[in-house]
Design a protein around this motif. Structure first.
Motif, PDB file in Angstrom:
ATOM      1  N   GLY A  28       0.814  -1.211   0.000  1.00 22.13           N
ATOM      2  CA  GLY A  28       0.000   0.000   0.000  1.00 22.13           C
ATOM      3  C   GLY A  28       0.846   1.259   0.000  1.00 22.13           C
ATOM      4  O   GLY A  28       0.562   2.219  -0.734  1.00 22.13           O
ATOM      5  N   SER A  29       1.909   1.261   0.790  1.00 23.56           N
ATOM      6  CA  SER A  29       2.809   2.412   0.839  1.00 23.56           C
ATOM      7  C   SER A  29       3.510   2.619  -0.500  1.00 23.56           C
ATOM      8  O   SER A  29       3.758   3.759  -0.915  1.00 23.56           O
ATOM      9  N   ALA A  30       3.854   1.523  -1.174  1.00 21.55           N
ATOM     10  CA  ALA A  30       4.482   1.621  -2.492  1.00 21.55           C
ATOM     11  C   ALA A  30       3.527   2.265  -3.493  1.00 21.55           C
ATOM     12  O   ALA A  30       3.927   3.116  -4.304  1.00 21.55           O
ATOM     13  N   ALA A  31       2.256   1.840  -3.462  1.00 21.82           N
ATOM     14  CA  ALA A  31       1.268   2.428  -4.363  1.00 21.82           C
ATOM     15  C   ALA A  31       1.149   3.933  -4.128  1.00 21.82           C
ATOM     16  O   ALA A  31       1.101   4.737  -5.073  1.00 21.82           O
ATOM     17  N   ARG A  32       1.125   4.321  -2.858  1.00 22.57           N
ATOM     18  CA  ARG A  32       1.038   5.749  -2.528  1.00 22.57           C
ATOM     19  C   ARG A  32       2.290   6.492  -2.988  1.00 22.57           C
ATOM     20  O   ARG A  32       2.199   7.602  -3.533  1.00 22.57           O
ATOM     21  N   ALA A  33       3.459   5.881  -2.776  1.00 24.66           N
ATOM     22  CA  ALA A  33       4.719   6.531  -3.136  1.00 24.66           C
ATOM     23  C   ALA A  33       4.795   6.825  -4.628  1.00 24.66           C
ATOM     24  O   ALA A  33       5.182   7.926  -5.042  1.00 24.66           O
ATOM     25  N   ILE A  34       4.435   5.846  -5.464  1.00 21.89           N
ATOM     26  CA  ILE A  34       4.575   6.074  -6.903  1.00 21.89           C
ATOM     27  C   ILE A  34       3.487   7.009  -7.422  1.00 21.89           C
ATOM     28  O   ILE A  34       3.735   7.800  -8.337  1.00 21.89           O
ATOM     29  N   LYS A  35       2.300   6.954  -6.828  1.00 26.71           N
ATOM     30  CA  LYS A  35       1.241   7.861  -7.289  1.00 26.71           C
ATOM     31  C   LYS A  35       1.589   9.312  -6.992  1.00 26.71           C
ATOM     32  O   LYS A  35       1.329  10.206  -7.815  1.00 26.71           O
ATOM     33  N   THR A  36       2.167   9.585  -5.837  1.00 27.31           N
ATOM     34  CA  THR A  36       2.515  10.968  -5.496  1.00 27.31           C
ATOM     35  C   THR A  36       3.527  11.551  -6.477  1.00 27.31           C
ATOM     36  O   THR A  36       3.616  12.766  -6.650  1.00 27.31           O
ATOM     37  N   MET A  37       4.294  10.705  -7.143  1.00 27.62           N
ATOM     38  CA  MET A  37       5.286  11.165  -8.104  1.00 27.62           C
ATOM     39  C   MET A  37       4.798  11.041  -9.554  1.00 27.62           C
ATOM     40  O   MET A  37       5.557  11.282 -10.487  1.00 27.62           O
ATOM     41  N   GLY A  38       3.549  10.605  -9.736  1.00 30.17           N
ATOM     42  CA  GLY A  38       2.976  10.595 -11.077  1.00 30.17           C
ATOM     43  C   GLY A  38       3.062   9.279 -11.816  1.00 30.17           C
ATOM     44  O   GLY A  38       2.694   9.208 -12.991  1.00 30.17           O
ATOM     45  N   PHE A  39       3.529   8.217 -11.149  1.00 33.50           N
ATOM     46  CA  PHE A  39       3.635   6.903 -11.785  1.00 33.50           C
ATOM     47  C   PHE A  39       2.450   6.032 -11.359  1.00 33.50           C
ATOM     48  O   PHE A  39       1.752   6.345 -10.399  1.00 33.50           O
ATOM     49  N   SER A  40       2.261   4.931 -12.074  1.00 33.86           N
ATOM     50  CA  SER A  40       1.055   4.157 -11.773  1.00 33.86           C
ATOM     51  C   SER A  40       1.204   2.647 -11.928  1.00 33.86           C
ATOM     52  O   SER A  40       0.332   1.909 -11.466  1.00 33.86           O
ATOM     53  N   GLU A  41       2.265   2.169 -12.561  1.00 33.99           N
ATOM     54  CA  GLU A  41       2.334   0.728 -12.852  1.00 33.99           C
ATOM     55  C   GLU A  41       3.113  -0.015 -11.768  1.00 33.99           C
ATOM     56  O   GLU A  41       4.317   0.173 -11.595  1.00 33.99           O
ATOM     57  N   LEU A  42       2.401  -0.895 -11.066  1.00 31.41           N
ATOM     58  CA  LEU A  42       2.978  -1.676  -9.978  1.00 31.41           C
ATOM     59  C   LEU A  42       2.683  -3.150 -10.232  1.00 31.41           C
ATOM     60  O   LEU A  42       1.549  -3.520 -10.531  1.00 31.41           O
ATOM     61  N   VAL A  43       3.727  -3.984 -10.123  1.00 32.50           N
ATOM     62  CA  VAL A  43       3.584  -5.422 -10.343  1.00 32.50           C
ATOM     63  C   VAL A  43       4.197  -6.153  -9.157  1.00 32.50           C
ATOM     64  O   VAL A  43       5.306  -5.820  -8.716  1.00 32.50           O
ATOM     65  N   LEU A  44       3.499  -7.164  -8.651  1.00 33.53           N
ATOM     66  CA  LEU A  44       3.980  -7.966  -7.531  1.00 33.53           C
ATOM     67  C   LEU A  44       4.338  -9.362  -8.026  1.00 33.53           C
ATOM     68  O   LEU A  44       3.568  -9.988  -8.749  1.00 33.53           O
ATOM     69  N   VAL A  45       5.507  -9.843  -7.604  1.00 33.71           N
ATOM     70  CA  VAL A  45       5.926 -11.215  -7.917  1.00 33.71           C
ATOM     71  C   VAL A  45       5.851 -12.033  -6.631  1.00 33.71           C
ATOM     72  O   VAL A  45       6.594 -11.797  -5.685  1.00 33.71           O
ATOM     73  N   ASN A  46       4.933 -12.977  -6.590  1.00 33.06           N
ATOM     74  CA  ASN A  46       4.789 -13.890  -5.448  1.00 33.06           C
ATOM     75  C   ASN A  46       4.823 -13.183  -4.097  1.00 33.06           C
ATOM     76  O   ASN A  46       5.684 -13.466  -3.255  1.00 33.06           O
ATOM     77  N   PRO A  47       3.889 -12.266  -3.840  1.00 33.24           N
ATOM     78  CA  PRO A  47       3.848 -11.668  -2.492  1.00 33.24           C
ATOM     79  C   PRO A  47       3.547 -12.745  -1.452  1.00 33.24           C
ATOM     80  O   PRO A  47       2.963 -13.785  -1.764  1.00 33.24           O
ATOM     81  N   ARG A  48       3.949 -12.477  -0.234  1.00 38.29           N
ATOM     82  CA  ARG A  48       3.820 -13.485   0.825  1.00 38.29           C
ATOM     83  C   ARG A  48       2.358 -13.872   1.080  1.00 38.29           C
ATOM     84  O   ARG A  48       2.049 -15.030   1.362  1.00 38.29           O
ATOM     85  N   PHE A  49       1.454 -12.889   0.958  1.00 31.61           N
ATOM     86  CA  PHE A  49       0.042 -13.151   1.197  1.00 31.61           C
ATOM     87  C   PHE A  49      -0.708 -13.145  -0.123  1.00 31.61           C
ATOM     88  O   PHE A  49      -0.592 -12.203  -0.915  1.00 31.61           O
ATOM     89  N   ALA A  50      -1.504 -14.193  -0.363  1.00 29.55           N
ATOM     90  CA  ALA A  50      -2.239 -14.308  -1.619  1.00 29.55           C
ATOM     91  C   ALA A  50      -3.227 -13.161  -1.801  1.00 29.55           C
ATOM     92  O   ALA A  50      -3.496 -12.721  -2.923  1.00 29.55           O
ATOM     93  N   ASP A  51      -3.787 -12.655  -0.690  1.00 34.41           N
ATOM     94  CA  ASP A  51      -4.761 -11.567  -0.764  1.00 34.41           C
ATOM     95  C   ASP A  51      -4.124 -10.222  -0.437  1.00 34.41           C
ATOM     96  O   ASP A  51      -4.777  -9.329   0.114  1.00 34.41           O
ATOM     97  N   ALA A  52      -2.839 -10.072  -0.800  1.00 35.08           N
ATOM     98  CA  ALA A  52      -2.082  -8.883  -0.400  1.00 35.08           C
ATOM     99  C   ALA A  52      -2.767  -7.585  -0.813  1.00 35.08           C
ATOM    100  O   ALA A  52      -2.752  -6.601  -0.066  1.00 35.08           O
ATOM    101  N   LEU A  53      -3.381  -7.551  -1.989  1.00 34.79           N
ATOM    102  CA  LEU A  53      -3.982  -6.314  -2.472  1.00 34.79           C
ATOM    103  C   LEU A  53      -5.282  -5.965  -1.750  1.00 34.79           C
ATOM    104  O   LEU A  53      -5.713  -4.811  -1.778  1.00 34.79           O
ATOM    105  N   GLN A  54      -5.906  -6.966  -1.129  1.00 32.95           N
ATOM    106  CA  GLN A  54      -7.136  -6.723  -0.377  1.00 32.95           C
ATOM    107  C   GLN A  54      -6.896  -6.653   1.134  1.00 32.95           C
ATOM    108  O   GLN A  54      -7.829  -6.461   1.914  1.00 32.95           O
ATOM    109  N   HIS A  55      -5.645  -6.820   1.527  1.00 31.47           N
ATOM    110  CA  HIS A  55      -5.326  -6.817   2.952  1.00 31.47           C
ATOM    111  C   HIS A  55      -5.615  -5.429   3.549  1.00 31.47           C
ATOM    112  O   HIS A  55      -5.303  -4.402   2.926  1.00 31.47           O
ATOM    113  N   PRO A  56      -6.203  -5.385   4.740  1.00 28.53           N
ATOM    114  CA  PRO A  56      -6.518  -4.080   5.354  1.00 28.53           C
ATOM    115  C   PRO A  56      -5.322  -3.148   5.482  1.00 28.53           C
ATOM    116  O   PRO A  56      -5.465  -1.924   5.317  1.00 28.53           O
ATOM    117  N   ASP A  57      -4.142  -3.699   5.762  1.00 30.56           N
ATOM    118  CA  ASP A  57      -2.957  -2.849   5.899  1.00 30.56           C
ATOM    119  C   ASP A  57      -2.575  -2.211   4.562  1.00 30.56           C
ATOM    120  O   ASP A  57      -2.153  -1.041   4.521  1.00 30.56           O
TER     121      ASP A  57
END
Length: 252
Positions: A28-57
């Protein structure tokens, strides 16, 4: 989906790749970091949690960058994450014996603004153990962030913020490249370069220059040497042509 080659804006060409991220909050912090600088493409390779993008944190720390989080892709391999990319840099605090050329964030940012027809990828490793050597050795550059030598470890999101900031500054300023060698062709995609290395290795085995049972460090050294050349498509084709001729000759 790969972006069209006609869009030369670095904001549309730069892909941020996170490998085996442990903490959803950092995504989530990575998404915020790149958006504040005008970027938008984020790709995850095998994150530890399968539901990482829906995780409350992840959702909480994205804090206004939910659109980036919603568009984030999860893939199973680094090859999938790099599909379509021609220039790839790894970010690591740890230098490697057989690393590609080492750049500062600022030099990297100034360089990639000039690669107006290239898809660029920045790879960040796990918070727990960083990036494996087999990923780093296949990159075109290793980015090392200057920091306190007694405590050089940055949080993942901090490193992403720093790199995205430098890239934004370079893109806004239109900084000239450090060198100009005249005409520059299309950079070879990472999968094209990987295929060339496999072809070249086969040829070196065929002429008994490389012992597959005792390869030592020949291929990592060749990769390091050729990564400095930032191979173009035609150059990769030349090397593959040489490898093919060697293999054809050995068969005859």
């Amino acid at each position: 989906m790969n972006l069209p080659k006609t869009d030369t804006s670095l904001f549309k060409r730069l892909r941020f790749i996170l490998v085996e991220t442990s903490h959803p909050g950092n995504i989530g912090s990575a998404a915020r970091a790149i958006k504040t600088m005008g970027f938008s493409e984020l790709v995850l390779v095998n994150p530890r949690f399968a539901d990482a993008l829906q995780h409350p944190d992840a959702i909480a720390l994205a804090s206004g960058a939910q659109d980036v989080l919603d568009a984030t892709r999860i893939v199973g391999t680094i090859e999938e994450a790099l599909s379509g990319c021609e220039y790839v840099a790894a970010v690591s605090a740890r230098l490697r014996e057989f690393s590609p050329p080492v750049l500062s964030p600022r030099v990297f940012a100034e360089d990639v603004t000039q690669r107006q027809q290239s898809q660029i990828a920045l790879i960040f490793g796990s918070e727990r153990y960083g990036l494996p050597n087999e990923i780093v050795v296949n990159c075109h550059a290793l980015i090392n962030i200057p920091a306190n030598p007694e405590y050089s470890s940055l949080n993942l999101a901090q490193a992403i913020q720093l790199l995205s900031y430098e890239c934004r500054m370079a893109a806004d300023n239109g900084s000239p490249a450090a060198s100009n060698i005249g005409f520059q062709g299309q950079l070879a995609a990472i999968d094209e370069v990987d295929g060339m290395y496999r072809h070249l290795e086969q040829a070196l085995v065929a002429i008994d220059f490389l012992d597959p049972d005792n390869p030592k460090k020949l291929m990592p050294r060749l990769k390091r040497m050729l990564s400095r050349a930032q191979l173009e498509v035609e150059e990769v084709n030349i090397l593959r042509g040489i490898a093919k001729k060697i293999l054809d000759t050995r068969k005859s």
